[in-house]
Design a protein around this motif. Sequence first.
Motif, PDB file in Angstrom:
ATOM      1  N   LYS B  13       0.808  -0.961  -0.179  1.00 29.72           N
ATOM      2  CA  LYS B  13      -0.067  -0.035  -0.155  1.00 29.72           C
ATOM      3  C   LYS B  13       0.925   1.280   0.152  1.00 29.72           C
ATOM      4  O   LYS B  13       2.132   1.174   0.354  1.00 29.72           O
ATOM      5  CB  LYS B  13      -0.690   0.092   1.196  1.00 29.72           C
ATOM      6  N   GLN B  17      -3.124   5.555   2.600  1.00 25.05           N
ATOM      7  CA  GLN B  17      -4.193   4.832   2.150  1.00 25.05           C
ATOM      8  C   GLN B  17      -4.743   4.171   3.413  1.00 25.05           C
ATOM      9  O   GLN B  17      -4.156   4.084   4.392  1.00 25.05           O
ATOM     10  CB  GLN B  17      -3.860   3.633   0.909  1.00 25.05           C
ATOM     11  N   GLN B  18      -5.700   3.285   3.295  1.00 25.76           N
ATOM     12  CA  GLN B  18      -6.245   2.523   4.453  1.00 25.76           C
ATOM     13  C   GLN B  18      -6.343   1.018   3.979  1.00 25.76           C
ATOM     14  O   GLN B  18      -6.082   0.678   2.600  1.00 25.76           O
ATOM     15  CB  GLN B  18      -7.644   2.718   4.619  1.00 25.76           C
ATOM     16  N   THR B  20      -7.612  -3.348   5.090  1.00 23.76           N
ATOM     17  CA  THR B  20      -8.307  -3.931   5.857  1.00 23.76           C
ATOM     18  C   THR B  20      -7.802  -5.691   5.574  1.00 23.76           C
ATOM     19  O   THR B  20      -7.458  -6.102   4.549  1.00 23.76           O
ATOM     20  CB  THR B  20      -9.736  -4.169   5.355  1.00 23.76           C
ATOM     21  N   ARG B  63      -5.775   4.847  14.580  1.00 27.69           N
ATOM     22  CA  ARG B  63      -5.789   4.553  13.257  1.00 27.69           C
ATOM     23  C   ARG B  63      -5.890   3.129  13.102  1.00 27.69           C
ATOM     24  O   ARG B  63      -6.359   2.498  11.976  1.00 27.69           O
ATOM     25  CB  ARG B  63      -4.706   4.722  12.554  1.00 27.69           C
ATOM     26  N   ASN B  77      -8.541  -2.874  10.703  1.00 32.56           N
ATOM     27  CA  ASN B  77      -8.312  -1.855   9.786  1.00 32.56           C
ATOM     28  C   ASN B  77      -7.194  -0.831  10.061  1.00 32.56           C
ATOM     29  O   ASN B  77      -7.355  -0.472  11.357  1.00 32.56           O
ATOM     30  CB  ASN B  77      -9.927  -1.263   9.329  1.00 32.56           C
ATOM     31  N   SER B  79      -5.928   2.956   9.018  1.00 28.50           N
ATOM     32  CA  SER B  79      -6.334   4.019   8.151  1.00 28.50           C
ATOM     33  C   SER B  79      -5.025   4.911   7.963  1.00 28.50           C
ATOM     34  O   SER B  79      -4.099   5.016   8.979  1.00 28.50           O
ATOM     35  CB  SER B  79      -7.518   4.651   8.771  1.00 28.50           C
ATOM     36  N   THR B  80      -4.987   5.821   7.076  1.00 28.03           N
ATOM     37  CA  THR B  80      -3.926   6.658   6.710  1.00 28.03           C
ATOM     38  C   THR B  80      -2.707   6.036   7.214  1.00 28.03           C
ATOM     39  O   THR B  80      -1.862   6.370   7.909  1.00 28.03           O
ATOM     40  CB  THR B  80      -4.241   7.944   7.826  1.00 28.03           C
TER      41      THR B  80
END
Lengths: 113, 113
Positions: B13, B17-18, B20, B63, B77, B79-80
Amino acid sequence: GENVEQHPSTLSVQEGDSAVIKCTYSDSASNYFPWYKQELGKGPQLIIDIRSNVGEKKDQRIAVTLNKTAKHFSLHITETQPEDSAVYFCAAGDSGGYQKVTFGTGTKLQVIP
Amino acid sequence: KAGVTQTPRYLIKTRGQQVTLSCSPISGHRSVSWYQQTPGQGLQFLFEYFSETQRNKGNFPGRFSGRQFSNSRSEMNVSTLELGDSALYLCASSSQGETYEQYFGPGTRLTVT
């Protein structure tokens, strides 16, 4: 919270010799002490565990001892083989209530053929 | 009995981005824990879910989040994404009570560029 210290960080032994890895823990409430073996590219594999009502447990070439008074426990591998080469983690936790284990920093074991 | 499965096994990634990650526990296990493993920090506990409820949480920023479904499958998850989030993310499922044992999946290797 629980703090687990593990020694040594690296260990080299000749094939056939014994290997010993030692861990200490801080929380007297801990009553579950697992050991994991992690090979390259894989997740940790549970190899043996001991609970606080037992002082020693053996499984073929692997044994674990626990001294609750001194708050330390050890992994003993006898007749080491090249396939024993891996990173070994100890952990300590409370198997009742909200289970959570805290891991040591790992020992990289190299068995020299 | 099938072991703990994790998907995907590898992920690349970009910063910001995030992502999962998914984990399916051993059949019958209702507790799922997540760990981050890095060479410098070892195995660090993220959080633990039991019966769709988060019971324990480690010292990670907000996050990092997770959830558990009614079939005990779990997702985490992030995030950022930051470069420092590059790590092996391990999921572990466990039984409960006096027979408590924790088993790990193979992990998801996340690389953030």
